[in-house]
Design a protein around this motif. Sequence first.
Motif, PDB file in Angstrom:
ATOM      1  N   LYS A  49      16.879  10.498 -36.062  1.00  0.00           N
ATOM      2  CA  LYS A  49      17.369  10.022 -34.791  1.00  0.00           C
ATOM      3  C   LYS A  49      18.261   8.812 -34.810  1.00  0.00           C
ATOM      4  O   LYS A  49      17.663   7.540 -34.774  1.00  0.00           O
ATOM      5  CB  LYS A  49      16.039   9.750 -33.838  1.00  0.00           C
ATOM      6  N   LEU A  50      19.473   8.894 -34.990  1.00  0.00           N
ATOM      7  CA  LEU A  50      20.515   7.961 -34.810  1.00  0.00           C
ATOM      8  C   LEU A  50      20.920   7.935 -33.340  1.00  0.00           C
ATOM      9  O   LEU A  50      21.171   8.555 -32.976  1.00  0.00           O
ATOM     10  CB  LEU A  50      21.491   8.153 -35.940  1.00  0.00           C
ATOM     11  N   VAL A  51      21.200   6.661 -32.909  1.00  0.00           N
ATOM     12  CA  VAL A  51      21.600   6.144 -31.632  1.00  0.00           C
ATOM     13  C   VAL A  51      22.538   5.131 -31.624  1.00  0.00           C
ATOM     14  O   VAL A  51      22.496   4.139 -32.136  1.00  0.00           O
ATOM     15  CB  VAL A  51      20.426   5.987 -30.735  1.00  0.00           C
ATOM     16  N   TYR A  52      23.496   5.376 -30.857  1.00  0.00           N
ATOM     17  CA  TYR A  52      24.904   4.305 -30.855  1.00  0.00           C
ATOM     18  C   TYR A  52      24.554   3.600 -29.632  1.00  0.00           C
ATOM     19  O   TYR A  52      24.514   4.032 -28.577  1.00  0.00           O
ATOM     20  CB  TYR A  52      26.106   4.908 -30.859  1.00  0.00           C
ATOM     21  N   ARG A  53      24.070   2.473 -29.661  1.00  0.00           N
ATOM     22  CA  ARG A  53      23.464   1.468 -28.757  1.00  0.00           C
ATOM     23  C   ARG A  53      23.982   0.009 -28.981  1.00  0.00           C
ATOM     24  O   ARG A  53      24.462  -0.572 -29.862  1.00  0.00           O
ATOM     25  CB  ARG A  53      22.037   1.668 -28.634  1.00  0.00           C
ATOM     26  N   ASP A  54      23.705  -0.678 -27.671  1.00  0.00           N
ATOM     27  CA  ASP A  54      23.438  -2.257 -27.638  1.00  0.00           C
ATOM     28  C   ASP A  54      22.602  -2.666 -28.630  1.00  0.00           C
ATOM     29  O   ASP A  54      21.419  -2.171 -28.720  1.00  0.00           O
ATOM     30  CB  ASP A  54      23.363  -2.720 -26.300  1.00  0.00           C
ATOM     31  N   TRP A  55      22.872  -3.818 -29.453  1.00  0.00           N
ATOM     32  CA  TRP A  55      21.881  -4.369 -30.278  1.00  0.00           C
ATOM     33  C   TRP A  55      22.116  -5.974 -30.416  1.00  0.00           C
ATOM     34  O   TRP A  55      23.468  -6.262 -30.085  1.00  0.00           O
ATOM     35  CB  TRP A  55      22.283  -3.862 -31.569  1.00  0.00           C
ATOM     36  N   PRO A  56      21.249  -6.861 -30.332  1.00  0.00           N
ATOM     37  CA  PRO A  56      21.520  -8.204 -30.561  1.00  0.00           C
ATOM     38  C   PRO A  56      22.528  -8.697 -31.590  1.00  0.00           C
ATOM     39  O   PRO A  56      22.394  -8.045 -32.931  1.00  0.00           O
ATOM     40  CB  PRO A  56      20.178  -8.642 -30.791  1.00  0.00           C
ATOM     41  N   ASP A  57      23.533  -9.568 -31.366  1.00  0.00           N
ATOM     42  CA  ASP A  57      24.353  -9.831 -32.483  1.00  0.00           C
ATOM     43  C   ASP A  57      23.503 -10.638 -33.861  1.00  0.00           C
ATOM     44  O   ASP A  57      22.363 -11.337 -33.290  1.00  0.00           O
ATOM     45  CB  ASP A  57      25.195 -11.089 -31.936  1.00  0.00           C
ATOM     46  N   PRO A  58      23.830 -10.576 -34.870  1.00  0.00           N
ATOM     47  CA  PRO A  58      23.099 -11.499 -35.976  1.00  0.00           C
ATOM     48  C   PRO A  58      23.162 -12.704 -35.729  1.00  0.00           C
ATOM     49  O   PRO A  58      23.867 -13.409 -35.050  1.00  0.00           O
ATOM     50  CB  PRO A  58      24.071 -10.907 -37.207  1.00  0.00           C
ATOM     51  N   VAL A  59      22.021 -13.353 -36.154  1.00  0.00           N
ATOM     52  CA  VAL A  59      22.076 -14.935 -36.103  1.00  0.00           C
ATOM     53  C   VAL A  59      22.101 -15.623 -37.462  1.00  0.00           C
ATOM     54  O   VAL A  59      21.573 -14.926 -38.468  1.00  0.00           O
ATOM     55  CB  VAL A  59      20.299 -15.196 -35.733  1.00  0.00           C
ATOM     56  N   LEU A  60      23.179 -16.136 -37.586  1.00  0.00           N
ATOM     57  CA  LEU A  60      23.668 -16.762 -38.655  1.00  0.00           C
ATOM     58  C   LEU A  60      22.451 -18.001 -39.620  1.00  0.00           C
ATOM     59  O   LEU A  60      22.342 -18.747 -38.743  1.00  0.00           O
ATOM     60  CB  LEU A  60      24.814 -17.277 -38.608  1.00  0.00           C
ATOM     61  N   ALA A  61      22.516 -17.929 -40.840  1.00  0.00           N
ATOM     62  CA  ALA A  61      21.676 -18.747 -41.483  1.00  0.00           C
ATOM     63  C   ALA A  61      22.799 -19.644 -42.028  1.00  0.00           C
ATOM     64  O   ALA A  61      23.914 -19.329 -41.920  1.00  0.00           O
ATOM     65  CB  ALA A  61      20.972 -18.245 -42.793  1.00  0.00           C
ATOM     66  N   GLY A  62      22.409 -20.818 -42.452  1.00  0.00           N
ATOM     67  CA  GLY A  62      23.310 -21.855 -43.170  1.00  0.00           C
ATOM     68  C   GLY A  62      24.381 -21.141 -44.120  1.00  0.00           C
ATOM     69  O   GLY A  62      25.671 -21.650 -44.153  1.00  0.00           O
ATOM     70  N   MET A  96      26.414  -6.612 -29.364  1.00  0.00           N
ATOM     71  CA  MET A  96      27.491  -6.114 -30.461  1.00  0.00           C
ATOM     72  C   MET A  96      26.943  -4.390 -30.323  1.00  0.00           C
ATOM     73  O   MET A  96      25.662  -4.135 -29.765  1.00  0.00           O
ATOM     74  CB  MET A  96      27.248  -6.180 -31.713  1.00  0.00           C
ATOM     75  N   LYS A  97      27.785  -3.431 -30.540  1.00  0.00           N
ATOM     76  CA  LYS A  97      27.283  -2.256 -30.588  1.00  0.00           C
ATOM     77  C   LYS A  97      27.067  -1.642 -32.209  1.00  0.00           C
ATOM     78  O   LYS A  97      27.645  -2.230 -33.001  1.00  0.00           O
ATOM     79  CB  LYS A  97      28.475  -1.114 -30.151  1.00  0.00           C
ATOM     80  N   ALA A  98      26.037  -1.089 -32.185  1.00  0.00           N
ATOM     81  CA  ALA A  98      25.504  -0.590 -33.714  1.00  0.00           C
ATOM     82  C   ALA A  98      25.102   1.019 -33.638  1.00  0.00           C
ATOM     83  O   ALA A  98      24.480   1.359 -32.564  1.00  0.00           O
ATOM     84  CB  ALA A  98      24.189  -1.616 -33.942  1.00  0.00           C
ATOM     85  N   LEU A  99      24.960   1.549 -34.654  1.00  0.00           N
ATOM     86  CA  LEU A  99      24.371   2.902 -35.173  1.00  0.00           C
ATOM     87  C   LEU A  99      23.102   2.606 -35.613  1.00  0.00           C
ATOM     88  O   LEU A  99      22.893   1.991 -36.509  1.00  0.00           O
ATOM     89  CB  LEU A  99      25.244   3.579 -35.974  1.00  0.00           C
ATOM     90  N   VAL A 100      22.086   2.807 -34.856  1.00  0.00           N
ATOM     91  CA  VAL A 100      20.745   2.543 -34.909  1.00  0.00           C
ATOM     92  C   VAL A 100      19.865   3.544 -35.406  1.00  0.00           C
ATOM     93  O   VAL A 100      19.984   4.635 -34.583  1.00  0.00           O
ATOM     94  CB  VAL A 100      19.874   1.660 -33.832  1.00  0.00           C
ATOM     95  N   LEU A 101      18.988   3.723 -36.507  1.00  0.00           N
ATOM     96  CA  LEU A 101      18.066   4.538 -36.859  1.00  0.00           C
ATOM     97  C   LEU A 101      16.895   4.280 -36.348  1.00  0.00           C
ATOM     98  O   LEU A 101      15.950   3.614 -36.497  1.00  0.00           O
ATOM     99  CB  LEU A 101      17.778   4.925 -38.337  1.00  0.00           C
ATOM    100  N   GLU A 102      16.709   4.830 -34.814  1.00  0.00           N
ATOM    101  CA  GLU A 102      15.387   4.494 -34.000  1.00  0.00           C
ATOM    102  C   GLU A 102      14.063   5.104 -34.532  1.00  0.00           C
ATOM    103  O   GLU A 102      13.294   4.537 -34.197  1.00  0.00           O
ATOM    104  CB  GLU A 102      15.819   4.595 -32.643  1.00  0.00           C
ATOM    105  N   ASP A 103      14.285   6.349 -35.038  1.00  0.00           N
ATOM    106  CA  ASP A 103      13.079   6.934 -35.431  1.00  0.00           C
ATOM    107  C   ASP A 103      13.709   8.085 -36.421  1.00  0.00           C
ATOM    108  O   ASP A 103      14.853   8.258 -36.566  1.00  0.00           O
ATOM    109  CB  ASP A 103      12.666   7.876 -34.680  1.00  0.00           C
ATOM    110  N   TYR A 104      13.001   8.467 -37.582  1.00  0.00           N
ATOM    111  CA  TYR A 104      13.414   9.121 -38.455  1.00  0.00           C
ATOM    112  C   TYR A 104      14.081  10.816 -37.982  1.00  0.00           C
ATOM    113  O   TYR A 104      13.785  11.259 -36.901  1.00  0.00           O
ATOM    114  CB  TYR A 104      12.226   9.798 -39.530  1.00  0.00           C
TER     115      TYR A 104
END
Length: 343
Positions: free
Chosen positions: A11-24, A1-9
Amino acid sequence: MKALVLEDYNKLVYRDWPDPVLAGDEVLVRVKAAGICGSDVHGIDGSTGRRRPPLIMGHEAAGIIERTGKDVRDWKAGDRVTFDSTIYPLNDWYTLHGMYNLSDNRKVLGVAPEEYSRHGAFAEYVNIPHHILYRIPEGVTFTQAAMVEPVAVAAHAVKLASIQWNETAVVIGTGMIGLFIVQVLRSNGCGTVIAVDTDPAKRKLAVLSGADHAFDPDDKELKKIVQDLTGERGADHVFEAVGSEDTVCLSVELVRKGGTVTLVGNLARWVKLPLQSVVTRQIKLQGSCAICGEYEAVLDMMARGAVDTGTVLSAEAPLKEGDEWFRRLYNKEPGLIKVVLIP
């Protein structure tokens, strides 16, 4: 998925990120709208200590359930939902006593203090425990539903204050939360509502939101003005929605003897307090933390038109432009209050 990630203080980057893994006990929500909170803006530079990178921020959001975990029974794919920002344990002492917002092991979406890190909703998908979900009523848009959280923060503060019919209230700080406090006060039968803010544009918005009067806190006649408007007593209630020493002290100054000051703002870690004034005037001083069960009421208020989120909505923008909008909010661009990002 695409996400807006705070990579460092800062520093926000729009990038690919792993999809969430669902708990039960979780559902996967396809995010349709996510609001930028002031705490996110304050957090990107590391000053609050609650946004440690790498992190996907965002705790004000709404969307559609894409998939459910194996233990989820009452929700299905396609349901339109919003969700509490607080993930709280169901067996905690505070939860069992009706104060889940104070649970010892609670987590907040999109927040990473020292104790934990929980990715949030500035992404195409987010995983949410099913017990904090709420259905979006017909006629309420995703953008409106993404603003339920800040309205609920305001509603929680007003609920704690136990406003009585026709009492007077001062709201200090008319940013987004303060403006929603004004609206909730008005919908709860409060009498005279007085807004206080340094920004003339925000004072104007406060009046549009339902305040009877709006004044500059630097006005040397402010205390006398409030006295004149309240039968020479002072306000029955003051809501402090800034979080600075000056405004906390001003709250104590403007409330009547025996009145209530509700502290909602949360910027300064420490403030000096006029203790003798609080004690000798028997002022009730209380904090208001987050939300505790106000979502359904707020969604109903939105559906009925009792709360108007349009007064604070400055822009809807694509999530990929999130870095630019964060910078504009961080730099306090005039006129900007609420920005909602659309994945």
